[in-house]
Design a protein around this motif. Structure first.
Motif, PDB file in Angstrom:
ATOM      1  N   VAL A 281       0.861  -1.182   0.000  1.00 18.47           N
ATOM      2  CA  VAL A 281       0.000   0.000   0.000  1.00 18.47           C
ATOM      3  C   VAL A 281       0.894   1.226   0.000  1.00 18.47           C
ATOM      4  O   VAL A 281       1.780   1.368   0.854  1.00 18.47           O
ATOM      5  CB  VAL A 281      -0.940   0.004   1.228  1.00 18.47           C
ATOM      6  CG1 VAL A 281      -1.794   1.270   1.230  1.00 18.47           C
ATOM      7  CG2 VAL A 281      -1.826  -1.232   1.214  1.00 18.47           C
ATOM      8  N   THR A 282       0.682   2.126  -0.943  1.00 17.68           N
ATOM      9  CA  THR A 282       1.538   3.297  -1.113  1.00 17.68           C
ATOM     10  C   THR A 282       0.860   4.561  -0.601  1.00 17.68           C
ATOM     11  O   THR A 282      -0.322   4.567  -0.264  1.00 17.68           O
ATOM     12  CB  THR A 282       1.902   3.477  -2.595  1.00 17.68           C
ATOM     13  OG1 THR A 282       0.701   3.706  -3.350  1.00 17.68           O
ATOM     14  CG2 THR A 282       2.585   2.227  -3.137  1.00 17.68           C
ATOM     15  N   LYS A 283       1.670   5.636  -0.555  1.00 21.79           N
ATOM     16  CA  LYS A 283       1.217   6.981  -0.152  1.00 21.79           C
ATOM     17  C   LYS A 283       0.652   6.964   1.265  1.00 21.79           C
ATOM     18  O   LYS A 283      -0.426   7.508   1.543  1.00 21.79           O
ATOM     19  CB  LYS A 283       0.200   7.513  -1.156  1.00 21.79           C
ATOM     20  CG  LYS A 283       0.731   7.534  -2.598  1.00 21.79           C
ATOM     21  CD  LYS A 283      -0.240   8.142  -3.579  1.00 21.79           C
ATOM     22  CE  LYS A 283       0.326   8.112  -4.989  1.00 21.79           C
ATOM     23  NZ  LYS A 283      -0.582   8.692  -5.998  1.00 21.79           N
ATOM     24  N   VAL A 304       0.022  -7.284   4.204  1.00 22.87           N
ATOM     25  CA  VAL A 304       0.125  -6.136   3.311  1.00 22.87           C
ATOM     26  C   VAL A 304       1.177  -5.190   3.883  1.00 22.87           C
ATOM     27  O   VAL A 304       1.097  -4.790   5.052  1.00 22.87           O
ATOM     28  CB  VAL A 304      -1.232  -5.410   3.175  1.00 22.87           C
ATOM     29  CG1 VAL A 304      -1.064  -4.132   2.370  1.00 22.87           C
ATOM     30  CG2 VAL A 304      -2.251  -6.317   2.508  1.00 22.87           C
ATOM     31  N   LEU A 305       2.153  -4.831   3.069  1.00 25.61           N
ATOM     32  CA  LEU A 305       3.169  -3.871   3.480  1.00 25.61           C
ATOM     33  C   LEU A 305       2.682  -2.453   3.192  1.00 25.61           C
ATOM     34  O   LEU A 305       1.798  -2.239   2.339  1.00 25.61           O
ATOM     35  CB  LEU A 305       4.482  -4.130   2.744  1.00 25.61           C
ATOM     36  CG  LEU A 305       5.092  -5.528   2.924  1.00 25.61           C
ATOM     37  CD1 LEU A 305       6.374  -5.641   2.109  1.00 25.61           C
ATOM     38  CD2 LEU A 305       5.370  -5.808   4.387  1.00 25.61           C
ATOM     39  N   ALA A 306       3.261  -1.506   3.893  1.00 29.29           N
ATOM     40  CA  ALA A 306       2.865  -0.107   3.730  1.00 29.29           C
ATOM     41  C   ALA A 306       4.115   0.749   3.599  1.00 29.29           C
ATOM     42  O   ALA A 306       5.062   0.601   4.383  1.00 29.29           O
ATOM     43  CB  ALA A 306       2.020   0.348   4.910  1.00 29.29           C
ATOM     44  N   ILE A 307       4.117   1.640   2.607  1.00 28.64           N
ATOM     45  CA  ILE A 307       5.278   2.505   2.394  1.00 28.64           C
ATOM     46  C   ILE A 307       4.829   3.907   2.024  1.00 28.64           C
ATOM     47  O   ILE A 307       3.671   4.138   1.639  1.00 28.64           O
ATOM     48  CB  ILE A 307       6.190   1.971   1.268  1.00 28.64           C
ATOM     49  CG1 ILE A 307       5.450   2.042  -0.076  1.00 28.64           C
ATOM     50  CG2 ILE A 307       6.687   0.575   1.558  1.00 28.64           C
ATOM     51  CD1 ILE A 307       6.346   1.831  -1.282  1.00 28.64           C
ATOM     52  N   SER A 308       5.756   4.830   2.161  1.00 27.90           N
ATOM     53  CA  SER A 308       5.608   6.172   1.622  1.00 27.90           C
ATOM     54  C   SER A 308       6.908   6.501   0.908  1.00 27.90           C
ATOM     55  O   SER A 308       7.954   6.674   1.551  1.00 27.90           O
ATOM     56  CB  SER A 308       5.325   7.191   2.734  1.00 27.90           C
ATOM     57  OG  SER A 308       5.381   8.502   2.216  1.00 27.90           O
TER      58      SER A 308
END
Length: 375
Positions: A281-283, A304-308
């Motif tokens: 998951v981005t932003k 689910v991974l999460a990044i910005s």
């Protein structure tokens, strides 16, 4: 300009004709035959080279022809062999015969080489036909024509990781963050018009290549959008990183977007859809992204991974997950049509293999010549 497909015409060099000649020297009334053989024609060779990244140079030149062999001459002078023509293409290029449709070769590694058009064999001079019962042979052979064909070149970039997702999902931004690549980034869809490659180095023992392809949309497998043209570039990857925008600008459902892309992959290639996948998951720097990430993970029922990519949040965790995923990967198998049976190649003793493009009946039969004056 980026080009990943090209059609070219290749023509190998024709073999030189054999010479009919007799020795003419003072005080040697019956010198005998001394006609030399013709030289073999040059072949067309295609070689994978790291100096090229796409097929743009092939689009500018459509016809490629190797040097022909020189004709034989008197005094037992053999014709010079034609020089081979070497064409360089980027690694990952698949060569197909346009008319027959079979795969000639898949050039995966730099230095891989294949002869796509064999040069014609040179003809024998009349010296070749002399014997105890035929001391003044008038026979000589014409050189065989070189092979010719039309070839379709299709590039599938060599990458370990493929970034997929909807337009504006943050694929190019992530690539620029984790590598030294500089893809075009803007706040409108379809900014990426061709695949971008970036080399990611975690430590001296862990490095991998990431491919960013144009964003996919619904109906991509039927030709809609840009991504369908470049889906083949992720067929060689061992790991897919599926980017899902946490808060889509068009207020669409992220879970629906994820499942739509998965459906497009399955309809394009079931084997590609079965590759290992990381959902990211981005932003995550946007307000409400944490709640959206939790809902996506709950509905998908998987990690689910999460990044910005802007702030760098979660990127080290993502790189570690990619590293672990690549360690456990199996070598991907390309989905390609089975090669058709190639025509037999006749190999003559002491000569190069030769396959005539347009066989002529009794082409190797000796040619009778007219008598030479003064013999």
């Amino acid at each position: 300009m980026f080009a990943d497909r090209a059609t070219i015409y290749v023509k190998a060099g024709d073999g030189g004709n054999g010479c009919m000649s007799f020795r003419r020297e003072k005080y040697v009334p019956r010198g005998g035959p001394n006609g030399g053989d013709g030289g073999n024609g040059g072949s067309v060779v295609i070689r994978a080279s790291a100096n090229h990244t796409n097929l743009a140079h092939m689009s500018r030149q459509r016809h490629w022809k190797a040097e022909r062999g020189e004709h034989g001459e008197g005094s037992d002078k053999f014709g010079r062999t034609g020089q081979d023509l070497v064409i360089e293409v980027p690694p990952g290029t698949i060569l197909r015969d346009r008319d027959r449709g079979h795969v000639l070769r898949d050039l995966k590694e730099p230095g891989d080489t294949v002869i796509v058009a064999q040069g014609g064999r040179g003809g024998h001079g009349n010296t070749h036909f002399k014997s105890s019962t035929n001391r003044a042979p008038r026979q000589h052979e014409k050189g065989l024509p070189g092979e010719e064909r039309c070839i379709v070149l299709e590039l599938k970039v060599i990458a370990d990781v493929g970034l997929i997702g909807l337009p504006n999902a943050g694929k190019s931004t992530l690539l620029s963050r984790i590598s030294r690549a500089h893809p075009e980034i803007a706040d409108y869809p379809f900014t990426t018009k061709y695949p971008n490659l970036g080399s990611v180095v975690i430590d001296p023992e862990n490095a991998f290549v990431v491919a960013d392809i144009p964003g996919l949309i619904e109906g991509a497998h039927t030709g809609l959008g840009l991504g369908h043209e470049f889906l083949r570039h992720v067929e060689r990857t061992g790991l897919l990183v599926h980017l899902v925008e946490a808060m889509p600008v068009d207020e669409s459902d992220p879970v629906h977007n994820y499942r739509m892309i998965r459906k497009e992959l399955e309809q394009y290639s079931p084997a590609l859809a079965e590759r290992p996948e990381l959902v990211v998951v981005t932003k995550m720097d946007l307000t409400g992204a944490d709640e959206a990430r939790d809902r996506i993970a709950a509905e998908l029922g998987r990690e689910v991974l999460a990044i910005s990519a802007v702030s760098g949040k979660g990127i080290p965790i993502l790189l570690n997950a990619i590293r672990e995923g690549l360690k456990n990967r199996s070598k991907p198998e390309d989905v390609e049509s089975p090669p058709a049976e190639a025509p037999p190649v006749k190999i003559l003793p002491g000569k190069k293999p030769s396959v005539a493009a347009a066989p002529v009946e009794n082409e190797n039969a000796p040619v009778e010549s007219t008598p030479v004056a003064g013999e």
